[in-house]
Design a protein around this motif. Sequence first.
Motif, PDB file in Angstrom:
ATOM      1  N   SER A 275       0.807  -1.226   0.000  1.00  0.00           N
ATOM      2  CA  SER A 275       0.000   0.000   0.000  1.00  0.00           C
ATOM      3  C   SER A 275       0.839   1.275   0.000  1.00  0.00           C
ATOM      4  CB  SER A 275      -0.921  -0.015   1.204  1.00  0.00           C
ATOM      5  OG  SER A 275      -0.164  -0.189   2.378  1.00  0.00           O
ATOM      6  N   SER A 276       1.793   1.358   0.924  1.00  0.00           N
ATOM      7  CA  SER A 276       2.473   2.638   1.089  1.00  0.00           C
ATOM      8  C   SER A 276       3.824   2.664   0.377  1.00  0.00           C
ATOM      9  CB  SER A 276       2.686   2.895   2.567  1.00  0.00           C
ATOM     10  OG  SER A 276       3.476   1.866   3.086  1.00  0.00           O
ATOM     11  N   LEU A 277       4.136   1.588  -0.315  1.00  0.00           N
ATOM     12  CA  LEU A 277       5.439   1.541  -0.978  1.00  0.00           C
ATOM     13  C   LEU A 277       5.332   2.097  -2.386  1.00  0.00           C
ATOM     14  CD1 LEU A 277       6.471  -2.031   0.095  1.00  0.00           C
ATOM     15  CD2 LEU A 277       7.602   0.055   0.783  1.00  0.00           C
ATOM     16  N   GLN A 278       6.436   2.689  -2.838  1.00  0.00           N
ATOM     17  CA  GLN A 278       6.515   3.137  -4.221  1.00  0.00           C
ATOM     18  C   GLN A 278       7.407   2.153  -4.957  1.00  0.00           C
ATOM     19  OE1 GLN A 278       7.452   7.217  -4.971  1.00  0.00           O
ATOM     20  NE2 GLN A 278       5.271   7.578  -4.857  1.00  0.00           N
ATOM     21  N   ILE A 279       6.911   1.666  -6.072  1.00  0.00           N
ATOM     22  CA  ILE A 279       7.655   0.653  -6.809  1.00  0.00           C
ATOM     23  C   ILE A 279       8.205   1.260  -8.101  1.00  0.00           C
ATOM     24  CG2 ILE A 279       7.596  -1.661  -7.818  1.00  0.00           C
ATOM     25  CD1 ILE A 279       6.910  -1.660  -4.829  1.00  0.00           C
ATOM     26  N   HIS A 280       9.496   1.234  -8.214  1.00  0.00           N
ATOM     27  CA  HIS A 280      10.156   1.667  -9.443  1.00  0.00           C
ATOM     28  C   HIS A 280      10.775   0.450 -10.100  1.00  0.00           C
ATOM     29  CE1 HIS A 280       9.728   5.940  -8.505  1.00  0.00           C
ATOM     30  NE2 HIS A 280       9.865   5.550  -7.249  1.00  0.00           N
ATOM     31  N   TRP A 281      11.030   0.573 -11.417  1.00  0.00           N
ATOM     32  CA  TRP A 281      11.541  -0.576 -12.159  1.00  0.00           C
ATOM     33  C   TRP A 281      12.899  -0.262 -12.779  1.00  0.00           C
ATOM     34  CZ3 TRP A 281       9.253  -5.323 -12.137  1.00  0.00           C
ATOM     35  CH2 TRP A 281       7.974  -5.374 -11.570  1.00  0.00           C
ATOM     36  N   ILE A 282      13.686  -1.290 -12.853  1.00  0.00           N
ATOM     37  CA  ILE A 282      15.016  -1.170 -13.454  1.00  0.00           C
ATOM     38  C   ILE A 282      15.109  -2.228 -14.543  1.00  0.00           C
ATOM     39  CG2 ILE A 282      17.497  -1.478 -13.030  1.00  0.00           C
ATOM     40  CD1 ILE A 282      17.054  -0.376 -10.239  1.00  0.00           C
ATOM     41  N   LYS A 283      15.555  -1.778 -15.741  1.00  0.00           N
ATOM     42  CA  LYS A 283      15.750  -2.744 -16.827  1.00  0.00           C
ATOM     43  C   LYS A 283      17.198  -2.667 -17.263  1.00  0.00           C
ATOM     44  CE  LYS A 283      14.417  -4.148 -21.373  1.00  0.00           C
ATOM     45  NZ  LYS A 283      14.734  -3.593 -22.672  1.00  0.00           N
ATOM     46  N   ASP A 284      17.842  -3.800 -17.275  1.00  0.00           N
ATOM     47  CA  ASP A 284      19.255  -3.897 -17.664  1.00  0.00           C
ATOM     48  C   ASP A 284      20.088  -2.841 -16.928  1.00  0.00           C
ATOM     49  OD1 ASP A 284      18.616  -5.957 -19.426  1.00  0.00           O
ATOM     50  OD2 ASP A 284      18.106  -4.516 -21.013  1.00  0.00           O
ATOM     51  N   GLY A 285      19.755  -2.663 -15.634  1.00  0.00           N
ATOM     52  CA  GLY A 285      20.534  -1.757 -14.795  1.00  0.00           C
ATOM     53  C   GLY A 285      20.160  -0.296 -14.915  1.00  0.00           C
ATOM     54  N   LEU A 303      10.842  -7.168 -29.331  1.00  0.00           N
ATOM     55  CA  LEU A 303      12.196  -7.705 -29.097  1.00  0.00           C
ATOM     56  C   LEU A 303      12.959  -6.869 -28.090  1.00  0.00           C
ATOM     57  CD1 LEU A 303      13.710  -8.967 -32.475  1.00  0.00           C
ATOM     58  CD2 LEU A 303      13.273 -10.250 -30.366  1.00  0.00           C
ATOM     59  N   GLU A 304      12.717  -5.526 -28.124  1.00  0.00           N
ATOM     60  CA  GLU A 304      13.431  -4.627 -27.204  1.00  0.00           C
ATOM     61  C   GLU A 304      13.068  -4.892 -25.747  1.00  0.00           C
ATOM     62  OE1 GLU A 304      11.845  -3.948 -30.246  1.00  0.00           O
ATOM     63  OE2 GLU A 304      11.245  -1.879 -29.833  1.00  0.00           O
ATOM     64  N   ASP A 305      11.944  -5.575 -25.522  1.00  0.00           N
ATOM     65  CA  ASP A 305      11.530  -5.817 -24.140  1.00  0.00           C
ATOM     66  C   ASP A 305      12.366  -6.891 -23.464  1.00  0.00           C
ATOM     67  OD1 ASP A 305       9.550  -3.910 -24.406  1.00  0.00           O
ATOM     68  OD2 ASP A 305       8.090  -5.371 -25.165  1.00  0.00           O
ATOM     69  N   GLN A 306      13.125  -7.587 -24.265  1.00  0.00           N
ATOM     70  CA  GLN A 306      13.991  -8.612 -23.688  1.00  0.00           C
ATOM     71  C   GLN A 306      15.030  -7.957 -22.783  1.00  0.00           C
ATOM     72  OE1 GLN A 306      15.039 -12.128 -25.946  1.00  0.00           O
ATOM     73  NE2 GLN A 306      17.172 -11.526 -25.803  1.00  0.00           N
ATOM     74  N   GLY A 307      15.363  -8.639 -21.700  1.00  0.00           N
ATOM     75  CA  GLY A 307      16.388  -8.099 -20.806  1.00  0.00           C
ATOM     76  C   GLY A 307      16.181  -8.573 -19.381  1.00  0.00           C
ATOM     77  N   THR A 308      16.923  -7.950 -18.481  1.00  0.00           N
ATOM     78  CA  THR A 308      16.764  -8.292 -17.065  1.00  0.00           C
ATOM     79  C   THR A 308      15.998  -7.172 -16.376  1.00  0.00           C
ATOM     80  OG1 THR A 308      18.857  -7.265 -16.470  1.00  0.00           O
ATOM     81  CG2 THR A 308      18.915  -9.617 -16.953  1.00  0.00           C
ATOM     82  N   TYR A 309      15.077  -7.575 -15.518  1.00  0.00           N
ATOM     83  CA  TYR A 309      14.222  -6.608 -14.815  1.00  0.00           C
ATOM     84  C   TYR A 309      14.352  -6.816 -13.310  1.00  0.00           C
ATOM     85  CZ  TYR A 309      11.766  -5.680 -19.218  1.00  0.00           C
ATOM     86  OH  TYR A 309      11.446  -5.318 -20.490  1.00  0.00           O
ATOM     87  N   SER A 310      14.327  -5.688 -12.602  1.00  0.00           N
ATOM     88  CA  SER A 310      14.202  -5.768 -11.145  1.00  0.00           C
ATOM     89  C   SER A 310      13.340  -4.601 -10.698  1.00  0.00           C
ATOM     90  CB  SER A 310      15.571  -5.738 -10.474  1.00  0.00           C
ATOM     91  OG  SER A 310      16.243  -4.554 -10.803  1.00  0.00           O
ATOM     92  N   CYS A 311      12.767  -4.738  -9.504  1.00  0.00           N
ATOM     93  CA  CYS A 311      11.954  -3.632  -8.993  1.00  0.00           C
ATOM     94  C   CYS A 311      12.562  -3.129  -7.699  1.00  0.00           C
ATOM     95  CB  CYS A 311      10.498  -4.041  -8.798  1.00  0.00           C
ATOM     96  SG  CYS A 311      10.215  -5.293  -7.555  1.00  0.00           S
ATOM     97  N   VAL A 312      12.314  -1.864  -7.422  1.00  0.00           N
ATOM     98  CA  VAL A 312      12.839  -1.247  -6.201  1.00  0.00           C
ATOM     99  C   VAL A 312      11.654  -0.696  -5.419  1.00  0.00           C
ATOM    100  CG1 VAL A 312      14.380   0.504  -5.227  1.00  0.00           C
ATOM    101  CG2 VAL A 312      14.953  -0.599  -7.396  1.00  0.00           C
ATOM    102  N   VAL A 326      15.151 -10.560 -12.791  1.00  0.00           N
ATOM    103  CA  VAL A 326      14.597 -11.701 -13.526  1.00  0.00           C
ATOM    104  C   VAL A 326      14.898 -11.486 -15.010  1.00  0.00           C
ATOM    105  CG1 VAL A 326      12.758 -12.190 -11.879  1.00  0.00           C
ATOM    106  CG2 VAL A 326      12.322 -10.614 -13.762  1.00  0.00           C
ATOM    107  N   HIS A 327      15.026 -12.575 -15.738  1.00  0.00           N
ATOM    108  CA  HIS A 327      15.365 -12.489 -17.151  1.00  0.00           C
ATOM    109  C   HIS A 327      14.125 -12.703 -17.993  1.00  0.00           C
ATOM    110  CE1 HIS A 327      19.651 -12.546 -16.220  1.00  0.00           C
ATOM    111  NE2 HIS A 327      19.290 -13.339 -15.232  1.00  0.00           N
ATOM    112  N   VAL A 328      13.972 -11.827 -18.959  1.00  0.00           N
ATOM    113  CA  VAL A 328      12.867 -11.988 -19.899  1.00  0.00           C
ATOM    114  C   VAL A 328      13.482 -12.274 -21.261  1.00  0.00           C
ATOM    115  CG1 VAL A 328      11.006 -10.793 -21.090  1.00  0.00           C
ATOM    116  CG2 VAL A 328      11.253 -10.544 -18.622  1.00  0.00           C
ATOM    117  N   ILE A 329      13.092 -13.414 -21.826  1.00  0.00           N
ATOM    118  CA  ILE A 329      13.629 -13.824 -23.126  1.00  0.00           C
ATOM    119  C   ILE A 329      12.489 -13.858 -24.126  1.00  0.00           C
ATOM    120  CG2 ILE A 329      14.747 -15.722 -24.379  1.00  0.00           C
ATOM    121  CD1 ILE A 329      15.866 -16.413 -21.400  1.00  0.00           C
ATOM    122  N   ILE A 330      12.683 -13.161 -25.241  1.00  0.00           N
ATOM    123  CA  ILE A 330      11.644 -13.119 -26.263  1.00  0.00           C
ATOM    124  C   ILE A 330      11.971 -14.155 -27.326  1.00  0.00           C
ATOM    125  CG2 ILE A 330      10.336 -11.621 -27.818  1.00  0.00           C
ATOM    126  CD1 ILE A 330      10.434 -10.558 -24.922  1.00  0.00           C
TER     127      ILE A 330
END
Length: 410
Positions: A275-285, A303-312, A326-330
């Motif tokens: 609820s009170s957290l803000q979630i930001h995303w990181i792709k390929d660092g 295809l550009e969506d492929q990569g590694t994702y993490s959330c903060v 996490v790795h996303v492979i297209i």
Amino acid sequence: MNSYSLTHLVLVLLALPFPPTPPPLYCLPGAVGGDRNITARIGKPLVLNCRGAPKKPPQQLEWKLNTGRTEAWKVLSPQGGSWDSVARVLPNGSLLLPAVGIQDEGTFRCRATSRKGKETRSAYQVRVYQTPGKPEIINPASELMAGVPNKVGTCVSEGGYPAGTLNWHSDGKPLIPDGKGVSVEEETRRHPKTGLFTLQSELTVIPAQGGAPHPTFSCSFSPGLPRRRALHTAPIQLTVWEPVPREVQVMVQPEGGKVVLGGTLTLTCETPAQSSLQIHWIKDGIPLHIPPTPVLLFHKVKLEDQGTYSCVATHPSHEPQESPAVHVIIGETSLQTPGILGLGSLEGQGLGTVALALGILGGLGIAALLIGAIMWRRQKAPENQEEEEERAELNQSVEPEAAESSAGGP
Ligand SMILES: *[C@@H]1O[C@H](CO)[C@@H](O)[C@H](O)[C@H]1NC(C)=O
Ligand SMILES: *[C@@H]1O[C@H](CO)[C@@H](O)[C@H](O)[C@H]1NC(C)=O
């Protein structure tokens, strides 16, 4: 005296609008007149006027009362007597109670006849009060743990009458016991001699995770009589500790992060208190420049969506927490099963084909390696055999060798 006048009195009183600034009915010593409710402070004198009575004797008047001290109606004689210490009729016809007590609560009535023979009635409903001492919070907590029940403290009000109530507030807002996040355990005791009340209220709260880090709590005493002011404790400020958050992690749909081109991909950031957290995303660092959101939804994966994702997950009260990547492979197989068909099960087929192809390729590769290895061993094996055979021959007969060498020698 009859029931009509009392009913009439109550109706009149009920119809009375609340004045903007209530007159101090309890203002003592003083005289009050008319049909009304009287609130008198315990231990203080109270004078009730008998309306229509001549200021001086001889008077034709009768005071009667029905209180905690009387069995039923008791008529007071103007001559006085044993009741003088409790209530006595003054020369001007008023009734004096030198020191009001809890037992004096009840109804007082006077009937007076003027010199001209006109009869006037007065009636009073007397209630008494005692203001308790300022309420206090005893055994206050100093810190609370979010998500679990914590005792905040016990509010105590001593020596009030009537009982009244204790109420808790947090950050200026009333805390309503709901049996879940807020619960209160109350105790009311009465002093055996004075009849005054002692109230206790123990507050237990479950601070919300990610809630206010430094809430204040206070308690107030609300008197049991209307128009009397509440009394407040000094507020206490507590620190809320957040439990060590569960690790933040990204859940991928479809599982495994393999998705066909044009397919749907969902990344969900799982956090302990969303609820009170803000979630930001990181792709390929690199941080993604999108508004904070716990869910990343790709309707048609490119295809550009492929990569590694993490959330903060960021929160004002603790350090930001980053999930493992996490790795996303297209997969491109959907080029053969284009977008129109690219729905659920077909995507699965596409993935299956990819897996199959990869499997076959992998299998072929392994086979090729195996064959290679065998061939190599085959080539190598005879050499080794020859070497070993040579060594064996040498070990078996040194002399023949010597003979040979001598034979082969010059
Ligand atoms: C007077 O007292 C009666 C009984 O205690 C109560 O019902 C009534 O509301 C009171 N009237 C006023 C104006 O306070
Ligand atoms: C009667 O005397 C008492 C005490 O002196 C006084 O407080 C009260 O106001 C008097 N009553 C009237 C109706 O004047």
